[in-house]
Write a protein that holds these residues in place. Structure first.
Motif, PDB file in Angstrom:
ATOM      1  N   UNK A  45     -11.009  -3.240  -4.669  1.00  0.00           N
ATOM      2  CA  UNK A  45     -11.421  -4.544  -5.181  1.00  0.00           C
ATOM      3  C   UNK A  45     -12.259  -4.377  -6.443  1.00  0.00           C
ATOM      4  N   UNK A  46     -13.144  -3.379  -6.462  1.00  0.00           N
ATOM      5  CA  UNK A  46     -13.967  -3.135  -7.648  1.00  0.00           C
ATOM      6  C   UNK A  46     -13.112  -2.681  -8.821  1.00  0.00           C
ATOM      7  N   UNK A  47     -12.082  -1.874  -8.565  1.00  0.00           N
ATOM      8  CA  UNK A  47     -11.207  -1.391  -9.636  1.00  0.00           C
ATOM      9  C   UNK A  47     -10.367  -2.512 -10.228  1.00  0.00           C
ATOM     10  N   UNK A  48     -10.042  -3.528  -9.432  1.00  0.00           N
ATOM     11  CA  UNK A  48      -9.216  -4.627  -9.935  1.00  0.00           C
ATOM     12  C   UNK A  48      -9.984  -5.544 -10.869  1.00  0.00           C
ATOM     13  N   UNK A  49     -11.305  -5.591 -10.754  1.00  0.00           N
ATOM     14  CA  UNK A  49     -12.083  -6.513 -11.564  1.00  0.00           C
ATOM     15  C   UNK A  49     -12.449  -5.982 -12.939  1.00  0.00           C
ATOM     16  N   UNK A  50     -12.131  -4.732 -13.258  1.00  0.00           N
ATOM     17  CA  UNK A  50     -12.528  -4.145 -14.533  1.00  0.00           C
ATOM     18  C   UNK A  50     -11.511  -4.476 -15.616  1.00  0.00           C
ATOM     19  N   UNK A  51     -12.007  -4.677 -16.820  1.00  0.00           N
ATOM     20  CA  UNK A  51     -11.119  -4.986 -17.940  1.00  0.00           C
ATOM     21  C   UNK A  51     -10.475  -3.702 -18.468  1.00  0.00           C
ATOM     22  N   UNK A  52      -9.373  -3.841 -19.164  1.00  0.00           N
ATOM     23  CA  UNK A  52      -8.643  -2.668 -19.636  1.00  0.00           C
ATOM     24  C   UNK A  52      -9.401  -1.850 -20.676  1.00  0.00           C
ATOM     25  N   UNK A  53     -10.233  -2.437 -21.571  1.00  0.00           N
ATOM     26  CA  UNK A  53     -10.974  -1.565 -22.504  1.00  0.00           C
ATOM     27  C   UNK A  53     -11.974  -0.660 -21.778  1.00  0.00           C
ATOM     28  N   UNK A  54     -12.602  -1.187 -20.744  1.00  0.00           N
ATOM     29  CA  UNK A  54     -13.528  -0.367 -19.971  1.00  0.00           C
ATOM     30  C   UNK A  54     -12.782   0.749 -19.248  1.00  0.00           C
ATOM     31  N   UNK A  55     -11.641   0.441 -18.666  1.00  0.00           N
ATOM     32  CA  UNK A  55     -10.840   1.453 -17.984  1.00  0.00           C
ATOM     33  C   UNK A  55     -10.365   2.519 -18.963  1.00  0.00           C
ATOM     34  N   UNK A  56     -10.008   2.100 -20.177  1.00  0.00           N
ATOM     35  CA  UNK A  56      -9.575   3.052 -21.197  1.00  0.00           C
ATOM     36  C   UNK A  56     -10.723   3.976 -21.596  1.00  0.00           C
ATOM     37  N   UNK A  57     -11.904   3.420 -21.789  1.00  0.00           N
ATOM     38  CA  UNK A  57     -13.077   4.213 -22.156  1.00  0.00           C
ATOM     39  C   UNK A  57     -13.419   5.229 -21.064  1.00  0.00           C
ATOM     40  N   UNK A  58     -13.436   4.788 -19.822  1.00  0.00           N
ATOM     41  CA  UNK A  58     -13.738   5.691 -18.711  1.00  0.00           C
ATOM     42  C   UNK A  58     -12.659   6.761 -18.587  1.00  0.00           C
ATOM     43  N   UNK A  59     -11.417   6.395 -18.771  1.00  0.00           N
ATOM     44  CA  UNK A  59     -10.318   7.364 -18.700  1.00  0.00           C
ATOM     45  C   UNK A  59     -10.433   8.413 -19.798  1.00  0.00           C
ATOM     46  N   UNK A  60     -10.775   8.005 -21.002  1.00  0.00           N
ATOM     47  CA  UNK A  60     -10.922   8.965 -22.092  1.00  0.00           C
ATOM     48  C   UNK A  60     -12.119   9.879 -21.869  1.00  0.00           C
ATOM     49  N   UNK A  61     -13.210   9.343 -21.340  1.00  0.00           N
ATOM     50  CA  UNK A  61     -14.368  10.186 -21.039  1.00  0.00           C
ATOM     51  C   UNK A  61     -14.042  11.207 -19.956  1.00  0.00           C
ATOM     52  N   UNK A  62     -13.313  10.783 -18.927  1.00  0.00           N
ATOM     53  CA  UNK A  62     -12.883  11.721 -17.891  1.00  0.00           C
ATOM     54  C   UNK A  62     -11.901  12.743 -18.448  1.00  0.00           C
ATOM     55  N   UNK A  63     -11.032  12.290 -19.354  1.00  0.00           N
ATOM     56  CA  UNK A  63     -10.081  13.198 -19.987  1.00  0.00           C
ATOM     57  C   UNK A  63     -10.766  14.262 -20.827  1.00  0.00           C
ATOM     58  N   UNK A  64     -11.858  13.916 -21.481  1.00  0.00           N
ATOM     59  CA  UNK A  64     -12.617  14.889 -22.267  1.00  0.00           C
ATOM     60  C   UNK A  64     -13.436  15.797 -21.352  1.00  0.00           C
ATOM     61  N   UNK A  65     -13.976  15.245 -20.296  1.00  0.00           N
ATOM     62  CA  UNK A  65     -14.828  16.003 -19.396  1.00  0.00           C
ATOM     63  C   UNK A  65     -14.076  17.144 -18.707  1.00  0.00           C
ATOM     64  N   UNK A  66     -12.837  16.928 -18.345  1.00  0.00           N
ATOM     65  CA  UNK A  66     -12.072  17.941 -17.624  1.00  0.00           C
ATOM     66  C   UNK A  66     -11.846  19.216 -18.451  1.00  0.00           C
ATOM     67  N   UNK A  67     -11.298  19.157 -19.675  1.00  0.00           N
ATOM     68  CA  UNK A  67     -11.124  20.403 -20.437  1.00  0.00           C
ATOM     69  C   UNK A  67     -12.442  21.028 -20.900  1.00  0.00           C
ATOM     70  N   UNK A  68     -13.460  20.198 -21.176  1.00  0.00           N
ATOM     71  CA  UNK A  68     -14.757  20.757 -21.563  1.00  0.00           C
ATOM     72  C   UNK A  68     -15.344  21.559 -20.408  1.00  0.00           C
ATOM     73  N   UNK A  69     -15.223  21.032 -19.195  1.00  0.00           N
ATOM     74  CA  UNK A  69     -15.691  21.755 -18.014  1.00  0.00           C
ATOM     75  C   UNK A  69     -14.896  23.034 -17.812  1.00  0.00           C
ATOM     76  N   UNK A  70     -13.593  22.955 -17.998  1.00  0.00           N
ATOM     77  CA  UNK A  70     -12.732  24.130 -17.825  1.00  0.00           C
ATOM     78  C   UNK A  70     -13.099  25.237 -18.814  1.00  0.00           C
ATOM     79  N   UNK A  71     -13.137  24.916 -20.102  1.00  0.00           N
ATOM     80  CA  UNK A  71     -13.454  25.929 -21.105  1.00  0.00           C
ATOM     81  C   UNK A  71     -14.909  26.380 -21.011  1.00  0.00           C
TER      82      UNK A  71
END
Length: 104
Positions: free
Chosen positions: A6-32
């Motif tokens: 229910x919480x995930x359905x209420x979020x707007x797409x720009x916020x979801x995009x921002x969080x997705x990009x931050x998670x996308x950056x966090x994963x390879x930075x953590x790996x390297x």
């Protein structure tokens, strides 16, 4: 689990995009970053430029047992080349999965 959906359905797409990009950056930075820490800055090759004494950005002892202490000065151009493509890929995947879960 239902509250999370229910919480995930209420979020707007720009916020979801921002969080997705931050998670996308966090994963390879953590790996390297974990590779750099485990190898004291010697792997991945040329990721760290050895600098004498404590003038480097990362305090990794690249010359353990040697006469002169070396620390790691991060090679930013190579770091961006390594991290950016995988960050974009993981960010797009996170966003796509989140969007599909949201439509459910």
């Amino acid at each position: 689990m239902a509250g999370l959906m229910t919480a995930a359905k209420g979020l707007s797409w720009p916020f979801r995009l921002l969080v997705s990009m931050l998670l996308g950056i966090l994963l390879p930075v953590t790996f390297f970053g974990s590779i750099l820490l485990q190898t004291d800055g010697t792997e991945p090759r040329d990721f760290c430029i050895p600098t004498e004494r404590e003038s480097g950005m990362l305090m990794l002892q690249m010359n353990s047992g040697g006469q002169a202490p070396y620390t790691c000065e991060l090679n930013w151009s190579l770091a961006v080349i390594y991290i950016l493509p995988s960050a974009i890929l993981f960010g797009v995947l996170f966003f796509a999965v989140w969007t599909l879960v949201r439509r459910r």
